[in-house]
Design a protein around this motif. Structure first.
Motif, PDB file in Angstrom:
ATOM      1  N   UNK A 186      27.506  34.726  29.621  1.00 55.84           N
ATOM      2  CA  UNK A 186      28.520  34.803  28.568  1.00 55.84           C
ATOM      3  C   UNK A 186      29.330  36.111  28.696  1.00 55.84           C
ATOM      4  N   UNK A 187      28.655  37.215  28.961  1.00 54.12           N
ATOM      5  CA  UNK A 187      29.338  38.503  29.120  1.00 54.12           C
ATOM      6  C   UNK A 187      30.308  38.465  30.297  1.00 54.12           C
ATOM      7  N   UNK A 188      29.888  37.868  31.399  1.00 61.01           N
ATOM      8  CA  UNK A 188      30.733  37.766  32.573  1.00 61.01           C
ATOM      9  C   UNK A 188      31.985  36.951  32.237  1.00 61.01           C
ATOM     10  N   UNK A 189      31.817  35.839  31.517  1.00 56.01           N
ATOM     11  CA  UNK A 189      32.950  34.999  31.107  1.00 56.01           C
ATOM     12  C   UNK A 189      33.910  35.786  30.203  1.00 56.01           C
ATOM     13  N   UNK A 190      33.347  36.538  29.247  1.00 54.84           N
ATOM     14  CA  UNK A 190      34.182  37.331  28.334  1.00 54.84           C
ATOM     15  C   UNK A 190      34.923  38.448  29.068  1.00 54.84           C
ATOM     16  N   UNK A 191      34.295  39.045  30.083  1.00 54.39           N
ATOM     17  CA  UNK A 191      34.957  40.078  30.877  1.00 54.39           C
ATOM     18  C   UNK A 191      36.142  39.499  31.640  1.00 54.39           C
ATOM     19  N   UNK A 192      35.970  38.325  32.247  1.00 54.00           N
ATOM     20  CA  UNK A 192      37.066  37.679  32.958  1.00 54.00           C
ATOM     21  C   UNK A 192      38.202  37.321  31.990  1.00 54.00           C
ATOM     22  N   UNK A 193      37.832  36.819  30.824  1.00 54.71           N
ATOM     23  CA  UNK A 193      38.820  36.462  29.805  1.00 54.71           C
ATOM     24  C   UNK A 193      39.610  37.705  29.372  1.00 54.71           C
ATOM     25  N   UNK A 194      38.913  38.823  29.141  1.00 55.01           N
ATOM     26  CA  UNK A 194      39.555  40.083  28.772  1.00 55.01           C
ATOM     27  C   UNK A 194      40.489  40.566  29.888  1.00 55.01           C
ATOM     28  N   UNK A 195      40.052  40.443  31.124  1.00 52.28           N
ATOM     29  CA  UNK A 195      40.862  40.857  32.268  1.00 52.28           C
ATOM     30  C   UNK A 195      42.142  40.022  32.356  1.00 52.28           C
TER      31      UNK A 195
END
Length: 197
Positions: A17-26
Motif C-alpha cells: 500500500x505504501x509503495x502504491x501511495x508513493x507512486x501516486x504521490x510522485x
C-alpha cells in the motif's frame, strides 16, 4: 470466521500500500509541476491586443517608446501638469491642484502639498484667479529637466496683471499606472525668473 495472519503477511500488505501511495504521490507531483510551468508560461506570454473598427482590424504590437514618442509624452505631461497646477479660480483651486497631484512623484508630493496651502488660502481670501500660457518646453533628457517660458495672468477683483515667468521642472520615469499611464512624474518645480507686473 477470524483468520489469524502472521506479522510478515500484514507487513507485506502495508508495504504494498505504501509503495502504491508513493507512486501516486510522485505522479500527482509531476502533474502539478507540469500545470505550474504551463500557468507560468501562459502568464508571462504577451497578450495580443487587437484594435477593432468598422473598417478594419489591426493587431497592435507593444514596443518600448522611441526618443520622439517619449519626448511627445513628456511635453504632454508637462503641459498637463502646468495646466492643472497654474490655471485656477479661487472657487476651483483645490480641485485643480488635486489633478496635478497625480503627476507628482511621491517623494516630492509632501513638499508640493505644503507649498500649495498658502497659495490656496490667499486665493480664497483675496478671490484671486490665475491663468498660465506656457510656451513649448525645452527638454533635457540627460538632466531630466524641462525649462518652460510662460505668461501668467492674475485676476484680482477684475484687475488683470501679467508677468513673464520661466519654470524649471524636474521629472523622472516610473511605473505606468492607471492614474499615470505615461509613467512620468514631476520631481521638482523651480521659478527661474519672473518679469512684469
Amino acid at each position: 470466521r477470524k483468520i489469524q495472519r502472521h506479522w510478515f503477511e500484514v507487513w507485506g500488505q502495508e508495504e504494498a500500500q505504501n509503495r502504491f501511495l508513493k507512486y501516486l504521490l510522485l505522479v500527482l507531483s509531476g502533474l502539478t509541476t507540469i500545470l505550474l510551468i504551463s500557468v507560468c508560461v501562459l502568464a508571462l506570454r504577451s497578450t495580443p491586443v487587437v484594435l477593432l473598427s468598422p473598417e478594419t482590424s489591426v493587431l497592435l504590437i507593444p514596443r518600448a517608446p522611441d526618443g520622439k514618442s517619449l519626448e511627445r509624452e513628456l511635453i504632454r505631461i508637462i503641459k498637463e501638469y502646468l495646466e492643472k497646477r497654474h490655471n485656477w479660480t479661487f472657487s476651483n483651486i483645490e480641485t485643480q491642484v488635486k489633478g496635478a497631484q497625480r503627476l507628482v512623484a511621491s517623494e516630492f508630493r509632501e513638499k508640493f502639498l505644503i507649498s500649495l496651502q498658502e497659495q490656496i488660502r490667499l486665493a480664497k481670501e483675496k478671490e484671486v484667479s490665475q491663468r498660465l500660457y506656457p510656451d513649448e518646453p525645452k527638454i533635457d533628457l540627460k538632466r531630466k529637466t524641462a525649462v518652460i517660458a510662460s505668461e501668467r495672468i492674475l485676476i484680482i477683483n477684475g484687475i488683470r496683471a501679467s508677468a513673464a515667468m520661466t519654470f524649471e521642472l524636474g521629472f523622472n520615469f516610473g511605473d505606468r499606472t492607471t492614474d499615470n499611464p505615461e509613467g512620468i512624474y514631476i520631481t521638482s518645480e523651480k521659478l527661474q525668473n519672473q518679469n512684469g507686473g
